[in-house]
Write a protein that holds these residues in place. Structure first.
Motif, short mmCIF file in Angstrom:
data_model
loop_
_atom_site.label_atom_id
_atom_site.label_comp_id
_atom_site.label_asym_id
_atom_site.label_seq_id
_atom_site.Cartn_x
_atom_site.Cartn_y
_atom_site.Cartn_z
N ALA A 61 40.94 47.82 45.56
CA ALA A 61 40.04 46.67 45.38
C ALA A 61 38.89 47.06 44.46
CB ALA A 61 39.52 46.21 46.74
N GLN A 107 48.68 49.70 37.17
CA GLN A 107 48.91 48.26 37.28
C GLN A 107 49.17 47.86 38.72
OE1 GLN A 107 51.62 46.47 34.55
NE2 GLN A 107 50.81 47.57 32.77
N ARG A 108 50.02 48.65 39.40
CA ARG A 108 50.32 48.36 40.80
C ARG A 108 49.04 48.29 41.62
NH1 ARG A 108 55.33 51.13 40.74
NH2 ARG A 108 54.28 53.15 40.70
N LEU A 114 45.95 47.88 40.58
CA LEU A 114 45.07 46.79 40.18
C LEU A 114 45.55 45.47 40.79
CD1 LEU A 114 44.24 47.59 36.43
CD2 LEU A 114 42.98 48.20 38.50
N LEU A 115 46.85 45.32 40.85
CA LEU A 115 47.39 44.08 41.43
C LEU A 115 47.12 44.02 42.93
CD1 LEU A 115 50.75 43.75 39.45
CD2 LEU A 115 48.61 42.52 39.08
N ILE A 116 47.34 45.15 43.60
CA ILE A 116 47.04 45.19 45.05
C ILE A 116 45.57 44.88 45.29
CG2 ILE A 116 46.76 46.79 47.00
CD1 ILE A 116 49.60 45.97 46.74
N THR A 125 43.42 43.32 43.33
CA THR A 125 43.11 41.93 42.99
C THR A 125 43.53 41.00 44.13
OG1 THR A 125 43.42 42.43 40.65
CG2 THR A 125 43.50 40.10 41.28
N ARG A 179 36.71 36.59 43.38
CA ARG A 179 36.90 37.84 44.12
C ARG A 179 35.59 38.59 44.36
NH1 ARG A 179 39.93 40.04 39.88
NH2 ARG A 179 39.43 38.10 38.80
N PHE A 190 32.85 40.73 46.00
CA PHE A 190 32.76 41.77 47.04
C PHE A 190 31.50 42.59 46.79
CE2 PHE A 190 34.09 45.94 45.17
CZ PHE A 190 34.40 45.52 43.89
N ILE A 245 48.61 36.70 40.58
CA ILE A 245 47.70 37.85 40.69
C ILE A 245 47.60 38.58 39.35
CG2 ILE A 245 47.38 40.09 41.82
CD1 ILE A 245 46.78 37.68 43.60
N ALA A 263 44.31 39.30 37.15
CA ALA A 263 43.96 40.66 36.72
C ALA A 263 44.11 40.82 35.22
CB ALA A 263 44.81 41.68 37.46
N ILE A 300 46.84 41.06 33.40
CA ILE A 300 47.82 42.08 33.07
C ILE A 300 49.14 41.38 32.76
CG2 ILE A 300 49.21 44.01 33.96
CD1 ILE A 300 46.81 44.77 35.70
N LEU A 329 58.56 44.73 40.89
CA LEU A 329 57.13 44.84 41.18
C LEU A 329 56.79 44.10 42.47
CD1 LEU A 329 54.49 45.96 40.15
CD2 LEU A 329 54.20 43.93 38.74
N LEU A 370 55.04 45.77 45.69
CA LEU A 370 53.77 45.28 46.22
C LEU A 370 53.93 44.85 47.67
CD1 LEU A 370 52.24 43.28 43.23
CD2 LEU A 370 51.89 45.66 43.89
N ILE A 400 53.87 47.83 49.90
CA ILE A 400 52.53 48.35 50.10
C ILE A 400 51.75 47.45 51.07
CG2 ILE A 400 50.33 48.91 48.98
CD1 ILE A 400 52.04 49.51 46.42
N LEU A 401 51.88 46.15 50.85
CA LEU A 401 51.16 45.22 51.73
C LEU A 401 51.69 45.31 53.16
CD1 LEU A 401 50.80 42.17 49.31
CD2 LEU A 401 48.98 43.68 50.15
#
Lengths: 495, 497, 89
Positions: free
Chosen positions: A321, A361-362, A364-366, A368, B286, B288, C5, C9, C11, C21, C25, C28-29
């Motif tokens: 984050a 990238q992964r 940053l996406l998490i 975001t 966003r 924070f 998302i 971001a 991207i 991807l 993700l 991970i979540l």
């Protein structure tokens, strides 16, 4: 290249003392390292060598040494992680997005080192933006661990400070700067048989260090000995008015704290770190560590850090984050590599899509996602609350002990490409180190033994906030008891 | 309350009946400070591009913010001036979005916990009515840089001089019901900020600008969907933007359409608002807490010290002027609109006829300055000289008419060679004639020369004024008008009415 | 979800990479989902390891005045400005 009369075989403290005793010159010392660095490109530890810088500075140091006007680190050659901005020297955080960014400024920590007489051999490899545990996410390619299996299998040096750990293990500098956000100093140190010290959050200025996660990042040294770490920290630490999260406390002479006397010190052993998947040899080493410290007069006490299990999940919300916001500045407008697009948003998307690697990238996406409307409370806020519980766990534990002893990593160095298929598996490398960052505490990894394959393993000591003196003192006792003297075969130099 | 009548007068007519406009304002006021909110770069207006930019303002890698304490003081001072709650614990958050003139990719602002909470402003409406407008909050934040879109056919240019300059965002409640009320609110807020010295209020240079939220509804009905008109930078434009936007919304609703909640821009050339193309995507900022900045905390003593040093504010000053100087609400209101104007008046009125001084200051000084495009500090006539001029009227040395002429001469002199009023009166021989004998002779002369008018006047006493005018003319205006009047009436045998 | 998302971001993600991807993700979540087991009622969020009074600077102009340094690394500049593709408001 042998290690007999080789000046690169010296520890930082030995080199310092040798220079003062005029046994050799800074020029000679530096030249030895410059040559060895140049001959060690196979490791890919340095992504940029600055021999002219180093040799010029060495001349100046020799003048001072000759005039008995030596500063604490006079004439000592170091490597610098590419996360530290260095004036006039390309700084990229090992990301393509920074292109050939050349800072017109010097990070506070490196400025402190140069002010104390140290000199720079070059910039060291790291995981892109310090995101990784194997140094494989670097835009400059993987860095190799000087240690390899008997079969000659290439191993990672850990990460994100893989260049720093590899360089010190391979004697490509007397010490290296590094940064630690979730374990990025201690884990690579453990995997390379070196000492890695992450100071208390706020002990070193973050000014001029490429930010990954602002509330977790902290600079520290990777060295060959605990004494060298103490010497390095004495120069690196200090208050900086430009970083208001740095703490205005006197920097003690950490080397003077190494008395070797830990009698009466209470060493806590947290039961939650006995994870099911822990290899037996690591568990055995941990037990050995307890015995060593007990033999030196310390008392071993069982403690509990009940929220340990939630540290990694909290970390993998908080760090991404913060990173998603910290890395928003890499937009191709003011510096770095721009990829043109049809319009401004297209330019952003291409610049960032092509400039950042997959792991960045992964994350940053998490990050975001965790901050986005509707998810903030469930992810980010929740993680911050859990973070407080983790910090409180340590406070509670420190009512019963002075330091904590744990393994540094759940395994020794692993082969390249191991984590490619599953990012989560790679994240598990930080399981023993990440709690320390969440609580802002100091931690140190000390080489303590070899596994069955002959690879180094580390033990971690965790201190109280700003308790680096006690931490280093115990670490040195542990180091001495372990008597770790194994060295990797010098298979990588070309001459 | 005066609310009811005001509101009714403000309704706008549509095909389906009357509509009420509901307006809330978010004013961005640049904090008066030498350096930026989080860096040591300068804040002065009009510098060469990118010359007032630090490494922090350009968001170079590894740069960190350090708060400028003066900006904190200024926000607290402003909060106290708005009679608002001061929050001794507040938090800086990051508001994340991408824009070329936003170097960090986020703006440091305050979201959930602002430094100042609820307050209020009394606005002065036409006819002397006063209405209270609620303040929801005030928070500190960074300004962005400036994008120039008209310098190059394919490129936009970015200048970061403004990047990081401290702003106070002052958010009102949706308490305003007409363009005039919104304008009165901005005027009053501006006056308070200028009194406090916390913002220079210069709208042309962008030191004060407003985002205007407008919606319409049937009187007493539920709130309608609002549109936000961004960055309106003059009080006149605020009025135009609201009127145009309210009419646009009424037309859409009456045509059976719906209002899209959106951000719009006011185009001063066309006098209308238009949708902003680039901001259509739904925002997800966003927010924070900024991990580079600790929470902003300060002691009660810190707030008390600022409160103790607070200057007299426009409302208090106005009340005092009405009481101490027996001025009308209108005159007092005009005099206190700017602190410097009020000071000028008070200096001039010291120990003198305040009403006459007020008339002179408003009628001559302000009018003259306005015409010449000068500020009060540039006035060619000094306050002390106005006082002397009033003295000359009070002791009957000159009439108010002559006083006006003397003022004009002083004004034309300019500030350097400014003669005192007594010197001008002396030089030009403007002293009022109070010698009854001389006036009587002049009256006799006029009466003798106009026998027909004498007859008319006897039938129609109002004609006496003609004689007074003739006598004044004959004496170059120097005769005491009252003495002339009395003599004319006596000689014509008209009863004094 | 990933597309939205990635848009936020800024991207660019190629379409053919989206499914993989998305899977990563969500793994991970899924992993961080464990946090919901923790009772955090009335726990104050922890935003920084340092608990001290914020340090401030005085209101003095001590920085700036080096536009060459500011612009030195710019991918494109023109007449003292940073230059970007035209932005339409």
């Amino acid at each position: 290249m042998g290690q007999g009369n080789d000046l690169t075989a010296l520890t930082l403290a030995q080199a310092r003392d040798g220079l003062r005793a005029k046994e050799f010159t800074a020029r000679e010392l530096t030249q030895s390292f410059v040559d060895r660095v140049a001959a060690s490109e196979k490791l890919n530890a340095y992504i940029l060598q600055t021999p002219e810088h180093a040799l010029e500075a060495a001349e100046r140091s020799d003048a001072r040494l000759g005039a008995d006007d030596a500063r604490p680190l006079e004439g000592l050659p170091l490597g610098v992680k590419d996360l530290f901005c260095t004036r006039g020297v390309r700084t990229t955080a090992c990301s393509n997005i920074l292109g050939d960014f050349t800072p017109p400024y010097e990070s506070k920590v490196t400025e402190n080192l140069w002010a104390d007489g140290a000199l720079m051999l070059g910039k060291l490899n790291n995981d892109e933006f310090a995101m990784g545990s194997s140094n494989e996410t670097s835009a400059y390619g993987a860095c190799l661990n000087p240690w390899r299996t008997d079969a000659g299998e290439a191993l990672v040096p850990g990460g994100s400070s893989g260049g720093s750990s590899a360089a010190i293990a391979a004697r490509l500098g007397l010490a290296a700067t590094a940064t630690d956000t979730g374990g990025s100093i201690r884990q690579p140190a453990a995997l390379t048989g070196t000492v890695g010290l992450k100071p208390t959050y706020g002990r070193c200025s973050r000014w001029g260090i490429v930010a990954f996660a602002s509330s977790l990042d902290q600079a520290g040294p990777i060295t060959r000995t605990v004494r060298d770490s103490a010497i390095m920290l004495t120069s690196m630490a200090g208050h900086d008015a430009r970083d208001t999260t740095s703490v205005d406390m006197v920097v003690p002479d950490y080397e003077a704290a190494l008395t070797g006397d830990i009698r009466g010190l209470r060493i806590g052993v947290p039961k939650e770190y006995r994870i099911d998947t822990m290899p037996l040899e690591i568990e055995a080493l941990w037990q050995q560590g307890m015995d060593w410290l007990r033999d030196a007069g310390a008392e071993i006490v069982d403690v509990s850090l009940p929220h340990t299990k939630y540290a990694l999940p909290a970390y993998y919300i908080i760090a991404p984050a913060e990173a998603s916001s910290n890395l928003a500045r890499y937009d191709g407008v003011r510096y770095g590599a721009r990829k043109m697009g049809d319009d401004i948003d297209d330019m952003y998307a291409r610049t960032r899509g092509e400039g950042f690697g997959e792991e960045v990238q992964r994350r940053l996406l998490i990050g975001t996602y965790a901050l986005s409307a509707g998810y903030y409370d469930a992810y980010y806020l929740k993680a911050l609350q859990v973070r407080r519980l983790i910090a409180q766990d340590f406070e509670n534990a420190y009512e019963h002990c002075d330091l904590l002893l744990t393994p540094t990593t759940p395994s020794a160095a692993f082969p390249l490409d191991k984590g490619q298929s599953d990012p989560l598996e790679m994240y598990l490398n930080d399981v023993f180190t990440v709690t320390v960052n969440l609580a802002g505490l100091p931690g140190i990894s000390v080489p303590a033994g070899l596994d069955a394959k002959g690879l180094p393993l580390g033990l971690q000591l965790i201190g109280k906030a700003f308790g680096e003196e006690e931490l280093l003192r115990a670490a040195q006792v542990l180091e001495e008891a372990a008597g770790f003297s194994a060295k990797p075969d010098d298979w990588w130099t070309s001459s | 309350m005066t609310d009811k009548t005001t509101e009714n007068a403000n309704l706008i007519a549509g095909a389906t009946g009357d509509w009420e406009i509901v307006i809330g304002l978010e004013v961005h006021a640049q904090v008066s400070s030498d350096a930026k909110l989080f860096s040591g770069a300068a804040t002065t207006f009009g510098a060469e591009p990118n010359t007032q930019v630090s490494l922090v303002d350009a968001a170079m890698p590894g740069m960190l913010p350090v708060i400028n304490w003066k900006c904190v003081e200024q926000a607290v001072r402003t909060g106290l001036g708005l009679k608002a709650q001061i929050n001794r614990y507040s938090v800086f958050d990051r508001k994340n979005y991408f824009y070329p003139d936003l170097p960090q990719g986020y703006q440091i602002s305050q979201y959930l916990q602002p430094i100042v909470g609820e307050g209020e402003i009394e606005i002065d409406l036409e006819g002397g009515d006063v209405k209270t407008i609620g303040i929801e909050r005030l928070h500190l934040e960074q300004d962005a840089g400036k994008s120039l879109h008209d310098q190059h056919p394919d490129l936009s240019f970015v200048d970061l001089n403004r990047s990081g300059v401290a702003l106070m965002e002052i958010v009102s409640r949706p308490d305003m019901r007409s363009a005039a009320e919104a304008q009165a609110y901005v005027k009053k807020l501006r006056a308070i900020l200028r009194y406090l010295g916390t913002c220079d209020g210069n709208m042309e240079q962008g030191s004060l600008r407003a985002d205007v939220n407008v919606s319409v509804r049937k009187p007493g009905g539920d709130l309608g969907t609002r549109c936000e008109i961004k960055n309106v930078n003059s009080i006149r434009f605020i009025g135009q933007a609201i009127e145009h936007e309210a009419r646009r919304q009424v037309d859409i609703i009456e045509d059976g359409g719906e209002i899209d909640q959106e951000t719009r821009l006011f185009d001063p050339k066309r006098g209308e608002t238009r949708s902003m193309r680039s901001k259509e995507e739904a925002h997800d900022y966003r927010y924070f807490p900024d991990p580079d900045l600790l929470p902003l905390t300060f002691s009660a003593e810190f707030v008390e010290d600022i409160a103790r040093a607070l200057p007299e504010l426009p409302d208090d000053k106005k009340n005092r002027f009405m009481q101490d100087y027996s001025l009308s609400a209108y005159d007092a209101g005009v005099l206190v609109s700017e602190a410097e104007n009020a000071d000028f008046f008070e200096q001039a009125a010291k120990g003198r006829d305040a009403k006459a001084t007020a008339n002179m200051v408003i009628g001559s000084v302000f009018a003259g300055l306005n015409k010449a495009g000068l500020s009060i500090s540039e006035s060619p006539v000094k306050a002390e000289q106005i006082g002397q001029l009033v003295d000359l009227m009070s002791d009957q040395t000159i009439s108010s008419r002559i006083a006006k002429d003397v003022f004009d001469l002083m004004f034309d002199d300019g500030p350097d060679q400014g003669r005192d009023p007594a010197d001008i009166v002396e030089e030009k021989g403007l002293k009022q004639v109070t010698d009854t004998g001389a006036i009587e002779a002049a009256v006799d002369e006029v009466i003798a020369a106009n026998p027909d008018k004498v007859e008319q006047a006897k039938a129609k006493p109002k004609m006496a004024g003609w004689f007074v005018g003739q006598v004044m003319q004959a004496t170059d205006g120097k005769a005491n008008p009252q003495a002339v009047n009395q003599l004319v009436l006596a000689k014509l045998g008209i009863e004094d009415q | 979800m990933v597309r939205r998302i990635a848009g936020l971001a800024r991207i660019q993600v190629d379409d053919d990479k989206l499914p993989a991807l998305a899977k990563e993700l969500s793994a991970i979540l899924g992993f961080v989902e464990q946090l919901s087991e923790v009772d955090t009622e009335n726990v104050k969020p922890y935003t920084s390891p340092v608990e001290m009074q914020i340090k401030a600077r005085a209101d003095a102009v001590t920085d700036g005045g080096y536009p060459e340094d500011i612009l030195a690394n710019a991918p494109e500049k023109d007449d003292g400005y940073f230059a970007v593709p035209k932005v339409v408001e």
